[in-house]
Design an enzyme around this catalytic site. Structure first.
Site, PDB file in Angstrom:
ATOM      1  N   TRP A   6       0.845  -1.188   0.000  1.00  0.00           N
ATOM      2  CA  TRP A   6       0.000   0.000   0.000  1.00  0.00           C
ATOM      3  C   TRP A   6       0.885   1.245   0.000  1.00  0.00           C
ATOM      4  O   TRP A   6       1.858   1.325   0.750  1.00  0.00           O
ATOM      5  CB  TRP A   6      -0.897  -0.034   1.243  1.00  0.00           C
ATOM      6  CG  TRP A   6      -1.790   1.156   1.417  1.00  0.00           C
ATOM      7  CD1 TRP A   6      -2.611   1.727   0.483  1.00  0.00           C
ATOM      8  CD2 TRP A   6      -1.964   1.924   2.626  1.00  0.00           C
ATOM      9  NE1 TRP A   6      -3.289   2.792   1.034  1.00  0.00           N
ATOM     10  CE2 TRP A   6      -2.915   2.942   2.337  1.00  0.00           C
ATOM     11  CE3 TRP A   6      -1.424   1.845   3.915  1.00  0.00           C
ATOM     12  CZ2 TRP A   6      -3.327   3.869   3.297  1.00  0.00           C
ATOM     13  CZ3 TRP A   6      -1.839   2.760   4.863  1.00  0.00           C
ATOM     14  CH2 TRP A   6      -2.771   3.755   4.554  1.00  0.00           C
ATOM     15  N   ASP A  87      -1.120  -6.009   8.840  1.00  0.00           N
ATOM     16  CA  ASP A  87      -2.084  -4.977   8.472  1.00  0.00           C
ATOM     17  C   ASP A  87      -3.334  -5.697   7.974  1.00  0.00           C
ATOM     18  O   ASP A  87      -3.301  -6.364   6.938  1.00  0.00           O
ATOM     19  CB  ASP A  87      -1.514  -4.076   7.377  1.00  0.00           C
ATOM     20  CG  ASP A  87      -2.454  -2.939   7.009  1.00  0.00           C
ATOM     21  OD1 ASP A  87      -3.593  -2.904   7.519  1.00  0.00           O
ATOM     22  OD2 ASP A  87      -2.048  -2.076   6.207  1.00  0.00           O
ATOM     23  N   LYS A 123     -13.407  -0.272   5.495  1.00  0.00           N
ATOM     24  CA  LYS A 123     -13.983  -0.833   4.271  1.00  0.00           C
ATOM     25  C   LYS A 123     -15.098  -1.818   4.581  1.00  0.00           C
ATOM     26  O   LYS A 123     -16.190  -1.756   4.017  1.00  0.00           O
ATOM     27  CB  LYS A 123     -12.912  -1.549   3.439  1.00  0.00           C
ATOM     28  CG  LYS A 123     -11.845  -0.631   2.854  1.00  0.00           C
ATOM     29  CD  LYS A 123     -10.688  -0.458   3.783  1.00  0.00           C
ATOM     30  CE  LYS A 123      -9.544   0.312   3.152  1.00  0.00           C
ATOM     31  NZ  LYS A 123      -8.487   0.620   4.133  1.00  0.00           N
TER      32      LYS A 123
END
Length: 262
Positions: A6, A87, A123
């Site tokens: 990311w 993560d 999300k």
């Protein structure tokens, strides 16, 4: 950190004053996981390094290790006394089952590997503007727990002091109620299933359009994104000439595809 990762990971850790290095993760030539490269690089890393890993639905590639491959990786991390920093931004978006998606870091904990877990609900709960998440630290003993908690409080106080409650109250309400929790799990599964269907339909549509290229990696990937393998010039052409929007590294959002725009 994995290569690629990311985009904000590197900036975050550099801002923290950490030296950031990359380990091999994705084989761009063959559009698949570079497991041997990962194992070699993690084995060569200085003992006690912090190893950032995506728990599931790797961003941007959508390419995840299998559970057996995770076990190999965790073994190397354990042998090198590394710290595993997971993560977890997409629990439930990968397989459709948040419990299944949690297997990598739960296995690491079972092997007594020091674990940091950054978890986001932005999300999976549709709370992107609320920035809802948590940091969990698995400690070896009570004394270590107290030391780490003290350090975290020293960081938190000048940084944000008290977190916003609205989004976290929504998550707490849903996960704390058996009926709502089941509905949430069912809806996550429905989203994941639809995205998997879109992967297959996209590959079929490309074949129907006359493409002879091997697009099988798109159906083998998982989560919100597909790492197409397109280069920057191809991505720019798609955007400029056909209004197909994707990041210049070739990542496209599968969640944005439907039967009307395929």
């Amino acid at each position: 950190v994995p290569d690629p990762t990311w985009g904000n990971h590197i900036a975050i850790f550099k801002q923290c004053g950490l030296e950031v290095r990359k380990y091999r993760y994705y084989d761009r030539k063959n559009n698949k996981l570079d497991l041997r490269g990962m194992i070699q690089d993690l084995g060569r890393a200085r003992d006690g390094s912090i190893i950032l890993m995506h728990a599931c639905a790797h961003n941007p590639t959508g390419c995840d290790p299998t559970l057996e491959e995770w076990k190999e990786l965790i073994s190397v991390i354990s042998n090198k006394s590394h710290i595993a920093f997971f993560d977890a931004a997409y629990l439930g978006f990968a397989s459709g089952d948040a419990e299944l998606d949690a297997q990598p870091f739960r296995y690491a904990v079972s092997q007594h590997v020091p674990v940091l877990l950054a978890q986001s609900f932005a999300k999976s709960f549709g709370l992107y503007g609320e920035r809802i998440g948590s940091l969990s630290v698995v400690c070896g003993n009570i004394e270590q727990k107290e030391h780490i908690l003290s350090e975290l409080r020293c960081i938190i106080r000048p940084l944000y002091s008290s977190p916003p409650r609205h989004g976290s109250s929504i998550v707490k309400t849903v996960l704390g109620d058996a009926e709502l929790k089941q509905q949430y799990y069912d809806e996550c599964a429905g989203m994941a299933t639809r995205i998997k269907q879109m992967r297959s339909k996209l590959v079929d549509a490309l074949k129907d359009a006359g493409s002879n290229h091997d697009w099988s990696h798109i159906t083998q990937q998982i989560g919100m994104f597909a790492f197409t393998g397109l280069d920057e010039s191809m991505c720019k052409q798609l955007t400029d000439e056909f209004s197909i929007f994707l990041t210049t590294n070739g990542r496209i959002s599968m969640a944005g595809l439907n039967d009307s725009n395929l």
